[in-house]
Motif scaffolding. Structure first.
Motif, PDB file in Angstrom:
ATOM      1  N   LEU A  46       0.831  -1.198   0.000  1.00  0.00           N
ATOM      2  CA  LEU A  46       0.000   0.000   0.000  1.00  0.00           C
ATOM      3  C   LEU A  46       0.866   1.249   0.000  1.00  0.00           C
ATOM      4  CD1 LEU A  46      -2.399  -1.063   2.884  1.00  0.00           C
ATOM      5  CD2 LEU A  46      -2.957  -1.063   0.445  1.00  0.00           C
ATOM      6  N   ILE A  47       0.385   2.298  -0.643  1.00  0.00           N
ATOM      7  CA  ILE A  47       0.967   3.631  -0.521  1.00  0.00           C
ATOM      8  C   ILE A  47      -0.191   4.547  -0.158  1.00  0.00           C
ATOM      9  CG2 ILE A  47       2.097   5.565  -1.677  1.00  0.00           C
ATOM     10  CD1 ILE A  47       3.524   3.525  -3.454  1.00  0.00           C
ATOM     11  N   GLY A  48      -0.052   5.226   0.966  1.00  0.00           N
ATOM     12  CA  GLY A  48      -1.135   6.092   1.410  1.00  0.00           C
ATOM     13  C   GLY A  48      -0.676   7.056   2.482  1.00  0.00           C
ATOM     14  N   ARG A  49      -1.643   7.784   3.036  1.00  0.00           N
ATOM     15  CA  ARG A  49      -1.366   8.777   4.073  1.00  0.00           C
ATOM     16  C   ARG A  49      -1.978   8.346   5.394  1.00  0.00           C
ATOM     17  NH1 ARG A  49       1.339  12.959   2.332  1.00  0.00           N
ATOM     18  NH2 ARG A  49       1.232  13.490   0.124  1.00  0.00           N
ATOM     19  N   LEU A  50      -1.267   8.642   6.488  1.00  0.00           N
ATOM     20  CA  LEU A  50      -1.761   8.328   7.821  1.00  0.00           C
ATOM     21  C   LEU A  50      -2.973   9.179   8.136  1.00  0.00           C
ATOM     22  CD1 LEU A  50       1.178   7.134   8.023  1.00  0.00           C
ATOM     23  CD2 LEU A  50       0.986   7.626  10.454  1.00  0.00           C
ATOM     24  N   GLY A  51      -4.011   8.540   8.650  1.00  0.00           N
ATOM     25  CA  GLY A  51      -5.237   9.245   9.007  1.00  0.00           C
ATOM     26  C   GLY A  51      -5.180   9.868  10.390  1.00  0.00           C
ATOM     27  N   ARG A  52      -4.254   9.416  11.219  1.00  0.00           N
ATOM     28  CA  ARG A  52      -4.071   9.959  12.569  1.00  0.00           C
ATOM     29  C   ARG A  52      -2.658   9.616  13.013  1.00  0.00           C
ATOM     30  NH1 ARG A  52      -5.437   5.310  16.155  1.00  0.00           N
ATOM     31  NH2 ARG A  52      -6.353   3.776  14.793  1.00  0.00           N
ATOM     32  N   ASP A  53      -2.223  10.242  14.095  1.00  0.00           N
ATOM     33  CA  ASP A  53      -0.902   9.942  14.636  1.00  0.00           C
ATOM     34  C   ASP A  53      -0.852   8.485  15.088  1.00  0.00           C
ATOM     35  OD1 ASP A  53      -0.118  12.542  14.215  1.00  0.00           O
ATOM     36  OD2 ASP A  53      -0.411  13.166  16.285  1.00  0.00           O
ATOM     37  N   PRO A  54       0.304   7.841  14.955  1.00  0.00           N
ATOM     38  CA  PRO A  54       0.437   6.454  15.405  1.00  0.00           C
ATOM     39  C   PRO A  54       0.214   6.325  16.912  1.00  0.00           C
ATOM     40  CG  PRO A  54       2.316   7.100  14.065  1.00  0.00           C
ATOM     41  CD  PRO A  54       1.531   8.335  14.340  1.00  0.00           C
ATOM     42  N   GLU A  55      -0.353   5.196  17.316  1.00  0.00           N
ATOM     43  CA  GLU A  55      -0.526   4.872  18.731  1.00  0.00           C
ATOM     44  C   GLU A  55       0.517   3.821  19.087  1.00  0.00           C
ATOM     45  OE1 GLU A  55      -4.514   3.488  19.213  1.00  0.00           O
ATOM     46  OE2 GLU A  55      -5.373   5.400  18.591  1.00  0.00           O
ATOM     47  N   THR A  56       1.266   4.074  20.154  1.00  0.00           N
ATOM     48  CA  THR A  56       2.349   3.179  20.557  1.00  0.00           C
ATOM     49  C   THR A  56       2.017   2.487  21.871  1.00  0.00           C
ATOM     50  OG1 THR A  56       3.922   4.708  19.535  1.00  0.00           O
ATOM     51  CG2 THR A  56       4.829   3.053  21.013  1.00  0.00           C
ATOM     52  N   ARG A  57       2.312   1.179  21.943  1.00  0.00           N
ATOM     53  CA  ARG A  57       2.179   0.414  23.180  1.00  0.00           C
ATOM     54  C   ARG A  57       3.453  -0.400  23.355  1.00  0.00           C
ATOM     55  NH1 ARG A  57      -1.911  -1.957  20.504  1.00  0.00           N
ATOM     56  NH2 ARG A  57      -1.238  -4.031  21.083  1.00  0.00           N
ATOM     57  N   MET A  58       3.772  -0.643  24.606  1.00  0.00           N
ATOM     58  CA  MET A  58       4.889  -1.537  24.901  1.00  0.00           C
ATOM     59  C   MET A  58       4.302  -2.867  25.382  1.00  0.00           C
ATOM     60  SD  MET A  58       7.544   0.008  23.976  1.00  0.00           S
ATOM     61  CE  MET A  58       8.794  -1.110  24.553  1.00  0.00           C
ATOM     62  N   THR A  59       4.814  -3.955  24.859  1.00  0.00           N
ATOM     63  CA  THR A  59       4.405  -5.297  25.253  1.00  0.00           C
ATOM     64  C   THR A  59       5.653  -6.046  25.716  1.00  0.00           C
ATOM     65  OG1 THR A  59       4.782  -6.346  23.105  1.00  0.00           O
ATOM     66  CG2 THR A  59       2.642  -5.254  23.423  1.00  0.00           C
ATOM     67  N   PRO A  60       5.495  -7.208  26.326  1.00  0.00           N
ATOM     68  CA  PRO A  60       6.681  -7.995  26.688  1.00  0.00           C
ATOM     69  C   PRO A  60       7.565  -8.316  25.477  1.00  0.00           C
ATOM     70  CG  PRO A  60       4.750  -8.848  27.803  1.00  0.00           C
ATOM     71  CD  PRO A  60       4.262  -7.804  26.838  1.00  0.00           C
ATOM     72  N   ALA A  61       6.956  -8.378  24.292  1.00  0.00           N
ATOM     73  CA  ALA A  61       7.713  -8.675  23.075  1.00  0.00           C
ATOM     74  C   ALA A  61       8.349  -7.429  22.464  1.00  0.00           C
ATOM     75  CB  ALA A  61       6.793  -9.333  22.056  1.00  0.00           C
ATOM     76  N   GLY A  62       8.074  -6.235  23.010  1.00  0.00           N
ATOM     77  CA  GLY A  62       8.637  -5.000  22.479  1.00  0.00           C
ATOM     78  C   GLY A  62       7.551  -4.024  22.067  1.00  0.00           C
ATOM     79  N   ALA A  63       7.954  -3.024  21.296  1.00  0.00           N
ATOM     80  CA  ALA A  63       7.032  -1.970  20.880  1.00  0.00           C
ATOM     81  C   ALA A  63       6.080  -2.468  19.800  1.00  0.00           C
ATOM     82  CB  ALA A  63       7.808  -0.764  20.359  1.00  0.00           C
ATOM     83  N   VAL A  64       4.846  -1.945  19.842  1.00  0.00           N
ATOM     84  CA  VAL A  64       3.870  -2.168  18.779  1.00  0.00           C
ATOM     85  C   VAL A  64       3.206  -0.830  18.491  1.00  0.00           C
ATOM     86  CG1 VAL A  64       2.040  -2.917  20.366  1.00  0.00           C
ATOM     87  CG2 VAL A  64       1.907  -3.539  17.970  1.00  0.00           C
ATOM     88  N   VAL A  65       3.086  -0.515  17.207  1.00  0.00           N
ATOM     89  CA  VAL A  65       2.480   0.737  16.763  1.00  0.00           C
ATOM     90  C   VAL A  65       1.301   0.405  15.864  1.00  0.00           C
ATOM     91  CG1 VAL A  65       2.838   2.735  15.255  1.00  0.00           C
ATOM     92  CG2 VAL A  65       4.527   2.175  16.977  1.00  0.00           C
TER      93      VAL A  65
END
Length: 131
Positions: free
Chosen positions: A7-26
């Motif tokens: 896909l090529i496109g534009r972000l509709g909103r700012d990314p949401e970041t969470r930390m999990t035991p496995a590392g970062a997820v956005v």
């Protein structure tokens, strides 16, 4: 069998970041447009929205450099997962599990990335891609 999406496109909103035991997820939403001429010769546009999930080091880079409106190239696979909503109903959602995210435009300074600069190695124009 093949499960691949590009896909090529534009972000509709700012990314949401969470930390999990496995590392970062956005997570972020990505808008892609389909444009055509209708039977009267009028230009028509339809926007499709995609839910994108990015893990690990790539997620950390997305959290640091991406913001609403940025143009990105996303390559990955489709993944459907089930969950229960607040009322206990079982729901399912299909997401793009990104393996690669390329930043296609330059970031304008914003409060969250004022000191960050976008890496120069990424193309700045979609026409630079060989496909």
């Amino acid at each position: 069998m093949l499960n691949k999406i590009t896909l090529i496109g534009r972000l509709g909103r700012d990314p949401e970041t969470r930390m999990t035991p496995a590392g970062a997820v956005v997570n972020f939403s990505l808008a892609t447009d389909d444009t055509w001429l209708d039977s009267q010769g009028q230009k028509q546009t339809r926007t499709e929205w995609h839910r994108v999930v990015v893990w690990g080091k790539q997620a950390e880079l997305c959290a640091k450099y991406l913001a609403r409106g940025r143009l990105v190239f996303v390559e990955g696979s489709l993944q459907t997962r089930k969950y229960q909503d607040n009322q206990g109903q079982e729901r399912s959602v299909t997401e793009v599990k990104a393996q690669r995210v390329l930043f296609l435009d330059r970031a304008a300074p914003s409060p969250q990335n004022a000191s960050a600069s976008v890496p120069e190695r990424f193309p700045t124009d979609v026409d630079e891609f060989p496909f």
